[in-house]
Design an enzyme around this catalytic site. Structure first.
Site, mmCIF file in Angstrom:
data_model
loop_
_atom_site.group_PDB
_atom_site.id
_atom_site.type_symbol
_atom_site.label_atom_id
_atom_site.label_comp_id
_atom_site.label_asym_id
_atom_site.label_seq_id
_atom_site.Cartn_x
_atom_site.Cartn_y
_atom_site.Cartn_z
ATOM 1 N N HIS A 16 0.864 -1.190 0.000
ATOM 2 C CA HIS A 16 0.000 0.000 0.000
ATOM 3 C C HIS A 16 0.892 1.229 0.000
ATOM 4 O O HIS A 16 1.284 1.737 1.042
ATOM 5 C CB HIS A 16 -0.925 -0.025 1.227
ATOM 6 C CG HIS A 16 -1.928 1.080 1.265
ATOM 7 N ND1 HIS A 16 -3.107 0.975 1.973
ATOM 8 C CD2 HIS A 16 -1.949 2.316 0.707
ATOM 9 C CE1 HIS A 16 -3.803 2.100 1.845
ATOM 10 N NE2 HIS A 16 -3.107 2.932 1.085
ATOM 11 N N GLU A 199 -11.227 3.390 6.308
ATOM 12 C CA GLU A 199 -10.231 4.296 6.905
ATOM 13 C C GLU A 199 -11.023 5.410 7.587
ATOM 14 O O GLU A 199 -11.149 5.445 8.805
ATOM 15 C CB GLU A 199 -9.299 4.866 5.844
ATOM 16 C CG GLU A 199 -8.278 5.859 6.379
ATOM 17 C CD GLU A 199 -7.535 6.603 5.280
ATOM 18 O OE1 GLU A 199 -6.502 7.199 5.608
ATOM 19 O OE2 GLU A 199 -7.971 6.614 4.117
ATOM 20 N N ASP A 278 1.562 7.169 2.081
ATOM 21 C CA ASP A 278 2.161 8.358 1.450
ATOM 22 C C ASP A 278 3.300 8.829 2.358
ATOM 23 O O ASP A 278 3.159 9.794 3.116
ATOM 24 C CB ASP A 278 1.116 9.460 1.299
ATOM 25 C CG ASP A 278 -0.050 9.031 0.430
ATOM 26 O OD1 ASP A 278 0.073 9.092 -0.804
ATOM 27 O OD2 ASP A 278 -1.083 8.621 0.994
#
Length: 338
Positions: A16, A199, A278
């Site tokens: 991910h 999430e 990220d």
């Protein structure tokens, strides 16, 4: 051998990771200068300070603005190569990397430009590091499904470079059901499917991802804890969850890493994995995410091993390649135990 040392030495997979989310302040500044782009920041340090945000949407606003400095094939090569060098440093031997074509197509950047840059870096990493990389083409859920369908049409000449399809971006108000038709097309083409769910969105989004999109993995999924039937289903079917601890902390999914439920989910028998999401925006690449949960949650060596194994098992690698990595993991653990 300390667990921190073990984390660095053990071969790992990452499942991910958004390549646009690896853009460093330094590279953003450099590419802006290259292309004569005026940023709303006066220095690299100001960009770094801007990487402090309050929620998913404020992060996404910065994320999409930062992507504007990516203009030509070399820019996309540099972006991917910088991440793959980091993989080599952190002993990541396989990475499944998401990219957002709509972010670039909407800016007038042709598909061939970014896919060529990405694949050039991937081939270089394979030759120099023996690193395997799969690309996941992700649709942006805040845009209409019709835009995703059009993106799939544009992508068709390049599908030999893609291993799976995903769904990301703003979760709230954009349930997986919104994209059922485009993922039916993806399934007919024979690709693996992943989707962000659970999430910020509720457990019902995870159910939709499973039942309507037929996902092979759920990205994030941490809110499954709120639905007992869902927990049982995820355990029974061993549907992987690609959990991103530092991301969850930065985006206030949890208020403190000590509150994170990844260890609880692991002990419950779910196939949870550790990932960085990220990393330049959220404060750490893969190893930093492992260190963060080991420090905060008192995760032991065997639990760490299971998390690493889960990532390999949950990858889209052929079985023989999974076995090779698993054998290397066992070798490292044998040395650790001795």
């Amino acid at each position: 051998m300390s667990l921190t040392t073990l984390i660095h030495q053990i071969p790992k997979a990452e499942l991910h990771l958004h390549i646009e989310g690896t853009l460093t302040p330094e590279l953003m500044w450099c590419l802006a200068e290259k292309h004569g782009i005026t940023l709303p920041y006066k220095s690299v340090e100001e960009i770094r300070q801007a990487y402090l945000f309050e929620d998913l949407q404020s992060f996404l606003d910065l994320y999409y603005a930062g992507a504007d400095v990516l203009r030509d094939e070399d820019d996309f090569f540099e972006l991917m190569w910088a991440y793959l060098e980091r993989c080599h440093e952190q002993n990541i031997v396989h990475a499944e990397v998401m990219f957002d074509p709509q972010t670039h197509l909407h800016r007038g950047i042709e598909f061939d430009v970014f896919i060529s840059g990405f694949t050039r870096a991937i081939n270089k990493a394979k030759d120099e590091f023996g690193l395997s990389v799969y690309l996941i083409l992700s649709f942006l859920r805040h845009l209409p499904e019709s835009d995703a369908i059009e993106t799939l049409r544009i992508a068709r000449p390049y599908l030999d470079k893609v291993h799976a399809f995903g769904l990301d971006s703003s979760e709230l108000g954009h349930p997986p059901a919104k994209f059922e038709r485009v993922f039916n097309q993806v399934k007919e083409l024979g690709f693996k499917i992943v989707a962000h769910a659970g999430e910020e969105g509720p457990p019902s989004y995870i159910w939709e991802a499973i039942e309507l999109l037929n996902v092979d993995r759920v990205d994030h999924g941490v809110r499954c804890q709120e639905d007992e039937a869902l927990l049982d289903y995820l355990k029974e079917h061993q549907i992987p969850l690609t959990v991103c601890p530092l991301s969850n902390l930065k985006l206030c999914v949890v208020d403190d890493m000590k509150q994170h439920n990844i260890k609880w989910l692991l002990e419950r028998g779910l196939r949870v994995t550790v990932n960085s999401d990220d990393p330049t925006y959220f404060g750490g690449f893969l190893n930093e995410n492992y260190v963060a949960i080991v420090d905060a949650l008192d995760i032991n060596a065997q639990q760490l091993k299971q998390l690493v194994i889960n990532s390999v098992l949950s990858s889209f690698l052929p079985e023989d390649e999974k076995r090779t990595i698993m054998s290397a993991i066992e070798d490292v653990y044998s040395q650790h135990c001795n």
